[in-house]
Design a protein around this motif. Structure first.
Motif, PDB file in Angstrom:
ATOM      1  N   HIS A  98       0.852  -1.182   0.000  1.00 30.91           N
ATOM      2  CA  HIS A  98       0.000   0.000   0.000  1.00 30.91           C
ATOM      3  C   HIS A  98       0.889   1.233   0.000  1.00 30.91           C
ATOM      4  O   HIS A  98       1.776   1.373   0.842  1.00 30.91           O
ATOM      5  CB  HIS A  98      -0.914  -0.002   1.223  1.00 30.91           C
ATOM      6  CG  HIS A  98      -1.970  -1.062   1.167  1.00 30.91           C
ATOM      7  ND1 HIS A  98      -3.151  -0.897   0.482  1.00 30.91           N
ATOM      8  CD2 HIS A  98      -2.012  -2.307   1.695  1.00 30.91           C
ATOM      9  CE1 HIS A  98      -3.886  -1.991   0.591  1.00 30.91           C
ATOM     10  NE2 HIS A  98      -3.213  -2.867   1.325  1.00 30.91           N
ATOM     11  N   ALA A 100       1.142   5.047   0.548  1.00 36.44           N
ATOM     12  CA  ALA A 100       0.508   6.225   1.150  1.00 36.44           C
ATOM     13  C   ALA A 100       1.526   6.891   2.064  1.00 36.44           C
ATOM     14  O   ALA A 100       2.404   6.224   2.618  1.00 36.44           O
ATOM     15  CB  ALA A 100      -0.731   5.826   1.954  1.00 36.44           C
ATOM     16  N   THR A 104      -1.522   9.842   6.088  1.00 37.35           N
ATOM     17  CA  THR A 104      -2.822   9.277   5.711  1.00 37.35           C
ATOM     18  C   THR A 104      -2.866   7.759   5.730  1.00 37.35           C
ATOM     19  O   THR A 104      -3.936   7.176   5.543  1.00 37.35           O
ATOM     20  CB  THR A 104      -3.212   9.747   4.292  1.00 37.35           C
ATOM     21  OG1 THR A 104      -2.237   9.293   3.351  1.00 37.35           O
ATOM     22  CG2 THR A 104      -3.307  11.271   4.248  1.00 37.35           C
ATOM     23  N   MET A 105      -1.729   7.091   5.933  1.00 39.39           N
ATOM     24  CA  MET A 105      -1.742   5.627   5.897  1.00 39.39           C
ATOM     25  C   MET A 105      -2.572   5.064   7.047  1.00 39.39           C
ATOM     26  O   MET A 105      -2.372   5.406   8.205  1.00 39.39           O
ATOM     27  CB  MET A 105      -0.316   5.072   5.943  1.00 39.39           C
ATOM     28  CG  MET A 105      -0.280   3.550   6.054  1.00 39.39           C
ATOM     29  SD  MET A 105       1.282   2.816   5.549  1.00 39.39           S
ATOM     30  CE  MET A 105       1.114   2.814   3.768  1.00 39.39           C
ATOM     31  N   ASP A 106      -3.479   4.169   6.695  1.00 35.92           N
ATOM     32  CA  ASP A 106      -4.318   3.513   7.703  1.00 35.92           C
ATOM     33  C   ASP A 106      -3.562   2.327   8.308  1.00 35.92           C
ATOM     34  O   ASP A 106      -3.009   1.497   7.585  1.00 35.92           O
ATOM     35  CB  ASP A 106      -5.612   3.024   7.060  1.00 35.92           C
ATOM     36  CG  ASP A 106      -6.550   2.407   8.084  1.00 35.92           C
ATOM     37  OD1 ASP A 106      -7.294   3.160   8.726  1.00 35.92           O
ATOM     38  OD2 ASP A 106      -6.514   1.160   8.236  1.00 35.92           O
ATOM     39  N   TYR A 107      -3.564   2.250   9.617  1.00 35.41           N
ATOM     40  CA  TYR A 107      -2.785   1.214  10.304  1.00 35.41           C
ATOM     41  C   TYR A 107      -3.302  -0.192   9.994  1.00 35.41           C
ATOM     42  O   TYR A 107      -2.533  -1.080   9.594  1.00 35.41           O
ATOM     43  CB  TYR A 107      -2.816   1.465  11.812  1.00 35.41           C
ATOM     44  CG  TYR A 107      -2.120   0.401  12.618  1.00 35.41           C
ATOM     45  CD1 TYR A 107      -0.741   0.249  12.564  1.00 35.41           C
ATOM     46  CD2 TYR A 107      -2.841  -0.476  13.434  1.00 35.41           C
ATOM     47  CE1 TYR A 107      -0.086  -0.729  13.295  1.00 35.41           C
ATOM     48  CE2 TYR A 107      -2.203  -1.454  14.169  1.00 35.41           C
ATOM     49  CZ  TYR A 107      -0.834  -1.582  14.101  1.00 35.41           C
ATOM     50  OH  TYR A 107      -0.200  -2.557  14.822  1.00 35.41           O
ATOM     51  N   GLU A 108      -4.604  -0.415  10.184  1.00 33.49           N
ATOM     52  CA  GLU A 108      -5.169  -1.748  10.018  1.00 33.49           C
ATOM     53  C   GLU A 108      -5.245  -2.173   8.551  1.00 33.49           C
ATOM     54  O   GLU A 108      -4.942  -3.318   8.218  1.00 33.49           O
ATOM     55  CB  GLU A 108      -6.580  -1.800  10.625  1.00 33.49           C
ATOM     56  CG  GLU A 108      -6.621  -1.588  12.137  1.00 33.49           C
ATOM     57  CD  GLU A 108      -6.143  -2.799  12.911  1.00 33.49           C
ATOM     58  OE1 GLU A 108      -5.990  -3.874  12.295  1.00 33.49           O
ATOM     59  OE2 GLU A 108      -5.927  -2.672  14.133  1.00 33.49           O
ATOM     60  N   GLU A 109      -5.664  -1.257   7.681  1.00 35.18           N
ATOM     61  CA  GLU A 109      -5.953  -1.614   6.296  1.00 35.18           C
ATOM     62  C   GLU A 109      -4.760  -1.505   5.362  1.00 35.18           C
ATOM     63  O   GLU A 109      -4.755  -2.122   4.290  1.00 35.18           O
ATOM     64  CB  GLU A 109      -7.097  -0.729   5.764  1.00 35.18           C
ATOM     65  CG  GLU A 109      -8.403  -0.869   6.522  1.00 35.18           C
ATOM     66  CD  GLU A 109      -8.970  -2.273   6.443  1.00 35.18           C
ATOM     67  OE1 GLU A 109      -8.827  -2.904   5.373  1.00 35.18           O
ATOM     68  OE2 GLU A 109      -9.546  -2.743   7.436  1.00 35.18           O
ATOM     69  N   GLU A 110      -3.728  -0.728   5.751  1.00 34.48           N
ATOM     70  CA  GLU A 110      -2.615  -0.498   4.833  1.00 34.48           C
ATOM     71  C   GLU A 110      -1.256  -0.856   5.440  1.00 34.48           C
ATOM     72  O   GLU A 110      -0.465  -1.568   4.815  1.00 34.48           O
ATOM     73  CB  GLU A 110      -2.611   0.970   4.382  1.00 34.48           C
ATOM     74  CG  GLU A 110      -3.850   1.333   3.581  1.00 34.48           C
ATOM     75  CD  GLU A 110      -3.878   2.784   3.178  1.00 34.48           C
ATOM     76  OE1 GLU A 110      -4.251   3.069   2.027  1.00 34.48           O
ATOM     77  OE2 GLU A 110      -3.520   3.661   4.005  1.00 34.48           O
ATOM     78  N   TRP A 111      -0.970  -0.356   6.641  1.00 35.36           N
ATOM     79  CA  TRP A 111       0.333  -0.608   7.255  1.00 35.36           C
ATOM     80  C   TRP A 111       0.549  -2.098   7.528  1.00 35.36           C
ATOM     81  O   TRP A 111       1.532  -2.695   7.083  1.00 35.36           O
ATOM     82  CB  TRP A 111       0.473   0.199   8.545  1.00 35.36           C
ATOM     83  CG  TRP A 111       1.726  -0.099   9.317  1.00 35.36           C
ATOM     84  CD1 TRP A 111       1.877  -1.024  10.317  1.00 35.36           C
ATOM     85  CD2 TRP A 111       3.022   0.503   9.148  1.00 35.36           C
ATOM     86  NE1 TRP A 111       3.168  -1.037  10.782  1.00 35.36           N
ATOM     87  CE2 TRP A 111       3.894  -0.112  10.085  1.00 35.36           C
ATOM     88  CE3 TRP A 111       3.515   1.499   8.305  1.00 35.36           C
ATOM     89  CZ2 TRP A 111       5.236   0.250  10.198  1.00 35.36           C
ATOM     90  CZ3 TRP A 111       4.850   1.850   8.419  1.00 35.36           C
ATOM     91  CH2 TRP A 111       5.695   1.232   9.347  1.00 35.36           C
TER      92      TRP A 111
END
Length: 257
Positions: A98, A100, A104-111
């Motif tokens: 991912h 980003a 703005t990086m989302d922890y659960e969905e991207e990190w």
């Protein structure tokens, strides 16, 4: 030279396309019995057909999700039990990270998915192959870092990707230390921008982004899977028996500029 991997059992992940496919076919052409895997049965089947058309010793276990420990063990143990040994493990499979910026990086969905897809799958494959390599007195592990382990990007937000590839590089040095007593070598390849279906889909191997990358390169072309396969072949072969814990930037000179 030909037959540089004659008699070797080589496991290569991500054989369906790109770098993984290029390495797997090159290894088989150099005499290795290749056991590959891919999450896509369709893509894996296509690569197997290419290999069989050349009369190569080539097998695949698929579909395999390398982020699932049970799938990884099934793949590794299939090869070990069928052939009695594992000499080479190339962790070439790539799960699209991912992209980003930190803000703005989302922890659960991207990190988390990016770190699992870049770090965990390497750990799981190495752990599963370890006892097979010890059994035969050693082997060669080739992992994939990236130029982004050593430099950031002004083109794309990639905080998780940079972290993941730097982790693979550091982890591989520790694998080399722990493997030394067992004859297990571990090195990393850090590719620059390579033209594959994945980089094309991400829009980074053509257009404005590619032009900006080309400006930084000392060799004015993007990489090809065979550029990376050449380095992997050296690291997998007996030509590199005094090489471990090293990182090889195969990047057209971008890290030098």
């Amino acid at each position: 030279m030909a037959g540089r991997l004659e008699g070797k059992i080589a496991l290569v992940t991500g054989i369906g396309a790109g770098i993984g496919q290029g390495i797997a076919l090159r290894f088989a052409r150099e005499g290795a019995t290749v056991v590959g895997c891919d999450i896509s049965a369709k893509w894996a089947d296509a690569t197997v057909e290419l290999a069989r058309a050349e009369g190569l010793a080539f097998e695949s276990v698929h579909p395999i999700d390398l982020t699932k420990p049970e799938d990884v063990k099934r793949y590794i143990d299939f090869a070990g039990e069928k052939h009695g040994r594992i000499d080479i493990l190339v962790n070439a499979a790539a799960i699209a990270p991912h992209m980003a910026p930190v803000a703005t990086m989302d922890y659960e969905e991207e990190w988390i998915p990016t770190l699992v897809g870049e770090v965990d799958l390497v750990f799981l494959a190495v752990k599963a192959a370890w006892p097979w390599m010890i059994k035969v007195g050693g082997g060669s592990i080739v992992n994939f870092s990236s130029v982004n382990a050593g430099r950031g990007s002004v083109n794309t937000g990639m905080i998780a990707h940079c972290a993941g590839k730097a982790a693979v590089e550091a982890m591989s040095r520790q694998i080399a230390i722990e493997g030394g007593a067992h004859g297990i070598r571990c090195n990393t390849i850090a590719p620059g921008m390579v033209q594959t279906a994945a980089t094309a889909a991400a829009g980074t191997s053509s257009g404005a982004v590619a032009e900006r990358i080309l400006q930084r390169l000392l060799i004015k072309r993007l990489g090809k899977p065979e550029d990376i396969a050449n380095a992997a072949l050296f690291l997998a072969s007996d030509e590199s028996t005094w090489v471990t814990g090293a990182n090889f930037a195969i990047d057209g000179g971008v890290m030098a500029a």
